[in-house]
Enzyme design. Structure first.
Site, PDB file in Angstrom:
ATOM      1  N   ASP A  22       0.830  -1.218   0.000  1.00  7.70           N
ATOM      2  CA  ASP A  22       0.000   0.000   0.000  1.00  7.70           C
ATOM      3  C   ASP A  22       0.861   1.264   0.000  1.00  7.70           C
ATOM      4  O   ASP A  22       1.975   1.260   0.512  1.00  7.70           O
ATOM      5  CB  ASP A  22      -0.920  -0.024   1.239  1.00  7.70           C
ATOM      6  N   ASN A  24       1.154   3.451  -2.934  1.00  8.55           N
ATOM      7  CA  ASN A  24       1.630   3.884  -4.255  1.00  8.55           C
ATOM      8  C   ASN A  24       1.101   5.265  -4.636  1.00  8.55           C
ATOM      9  O   ASN A  24       1.836   6.106  -5.142  1.00  8.55           O
ATOM     10  CB  ASN A  24       1.151   2.912  -5.349  1.00  8.55           C
ATOM     11  N   ARG A  26      -0.073   7.755  -2.743  1.00  6.48           N
ATOM     12  CA  ARG A  26       0.478   8.842  -1.931  1.00  6.48           C
ATOM     13  C   ARG A  26       1.926   9.119  -2.311  1.00  6.48           C
ATOM     14  O   ARG A  26       2.379  10.258  -2.338  1.00  6.48           O
ATOM     15  CB  ARG A  26       0.353   8.502  -0.437  1.00  6.48           C
ATOM     16  N   HIS A  39       1.995   3.362  -9.034  1.00 10.90           N
ATOM     17  CA  HIS A  39       1.770   1.928  -9.300  1.00 10.90           C
ATOM     18  C   HIS A  39       2.915   1.357 -10.135  1.00 10.90           C
ATOM     19  O   HIS A  39       3.385   0.249  -9.904  1.00 10.90           O
ATOM     20  CB  HIS A  39       0.444   1.709 -10.023  1.00 10.90           C
ATOM     21  N   LEU A 133      10.541 -20.542  -4.709  1.00 10.96           N
ATOM     22  CA  LEU A 133       9.501 -19.714  -4.074  1.00 10.96           C
ATOM     23  C   LEU A 133       8.143 -19.860  -4.779  1.00 10.96           C
ATOM     24  O   LEU A 133       8.071 -19.857  -6.006  1.00 10.96           O
ATOM     25  CB  LEU A 133       9.939 -18.246  -4.134  1.00 10.96           C
TER      26      LEU A 133
END
Ligand code: IPE
Ligand code: IPE
Ligand code: MG
Length: 247
Positions: A22, A24, A26, A39, A133
Site C-alpha cells: 500500500d 503507491n 500517496r 503503481h 519460491l
C-alpha cells in the site's frame, strides 16, 4: 542478508510472508505526479521483494495486488492497473521461470479480460513445475469472497460424495489451499487494517506495519520486518513458559 551477523544472531526466516503493498498513490502525489506513476514504481519494489524472498529460501510470498473493492476506483486508474498487471506478467514471466519461482494467482479472475485470464494461465503453466519460491498474487481478491467460495465448494463436494460437510476442512477449499498460513504479515503505507486480505489465513500471523510507502520498500525494509518477526514469541494460545520448554 545478514552476512554481517553472527550465526547466533541470524533471524528466524518465516516460511510464508503476506504483504499488503500500500501507498503507491500517496508516493506519487508527494512528487506532484499522477497516482498511476506510483503503481508503476511499485512494480520495482515487488521485483526486489520477490527476488529477496527467493534468495532467503522463503517458501511462499503472497502479495495483495488488487482487492475486490479496488474496482470502485476511477476507471482510468483501474485500467492502468490492469494493463500494468498484463505488462508485468509479459515482461517478468521468463525471469520468474529462470529463478525457479512458481506463480499462482488467487482471486476471482472471471472479471478480468480474456487476454489477461489467458496470460495468467500461461505463466502459471510455464512455472508450474518450479520448486523454489511460490509467488501468490492476490488479484480481485477479497478474504470474504474466499471464505464464501470455499464454503460453496465444500458443500458441493459433500453433496457429491454423499458425506457430511464436517468431514472436510474449510482451509482445503480456500484459494490458498496447500500452503502454510502466513507467519509474517506486512502492510506498508501506514494504515493499520487488513482491508479484506487473507481473513482466515491471518489468524495467527505476526502483524507488522510500516509507514514506508510501497515504492520505497526494498530489501533493507524487508530485513527490518523479518528482524521484528524474529523477536516475537509465537504462543498459539499456550503460555510463554510452555513455549520455552518446548511442550
Ligand atoms: C496500493 O496503493 C495499490 C493498490 C491498491 C492497487 P494505493 O493505490 O492504495 O496507494 P494509496 O494508499 O492511495 O497511497
Ligand atoms: C489494499 O489497499 C489493497 C491492495 C494493496 C491491493 P487499499 O488502499 O485498497 O486499502 P484501503 O482502501 O485503504 O483499506
Ligand atoms: Mg491504499
Amino acid at each position: 542478508m545478514y552476512d554481517s551477523l553472527k550465526k547466533s544472531e541470524q533471524p528466524t526466516i518465516p516460511k510464508h510472508i503476506a504483504i499488503i503493498m500500500d501507498g503507491n498513490g500517496r508516493w506519487a502525489k508527494r512528487q506532484g505526479k499522477l497516482r498511476t506513476f506510483g503503481h508503476k514504481a511499485g512494480v520495482g519494489s515487488l521485483r526486489e521483494t520477490i527476488e529477496t524472498c527467493a534468495t532467503y529460501g522463503i517458501e511462499v510470498l503472497t502479495v495483495f495486488a488488487f482487492s475486490s473493492e479496488n474496482w470502485h476506483r476511477p476507471t482510468k486508474e483501474v485500467d492502468v492497473l490492469m494493463s500494468l498487471f498484463m505488462a508485468t506478467l509479459k515482461s517478468q514471466a521468463k525471469r520468474l521461470h529462470k529463478n525457479n519461482i512458481r506463480l499462482r494467482v488467487i482471486g476471482d479472475r472471471s472479471k478480468f479480460s480474456n487476454n489477461l485470464q489467458s496470460k495468467i494461465k500461461e505463466v502459471e503453466f510455464l512455472t508450474s513445475e518450479n520448486t523454489g519460491l511460490l509467488l501468490m498474487i492476490a488479484a480481485n481478491y477479497g478474504g470474504q469472497w474466499d471464505m464464501q467460495q470455499a464454503a460453496e465448494k465444500m458443500l458441493k463436494k459433500s453433496v457429491i460424495d454423499g458425506v457430511s460437510v464436517s468431514e472436510f476442512e474449510l482451509r482445503d477449499f480456500l484459494s490458498t489451499a496447500g500452503t502454510p498460513d502466513p507467519d509474517l504479515f506486512i502492510r506498508t503505507g501506514g494504515e493499520k487494517r487488513i482491508s479484506n486480505f487473507l481473513l482466515w489465513q491471518l489468524a495467527y500471523s505476526e502483524l507488522y506495519f510500516t509507514d514506508t510507502l510501497w515504492p520505497d520498500f526494498n530489501k533493507e525494509a524487508l530485513d527490518l520486518a523479518i528482524m521484528s518477526f524474529s523477536t516475537r514469541q509465537r504462543r498459539f494460545g499456550q503460555t510463554g513458559e510452555q513455549v520455552n520448554e518446548g511442550v
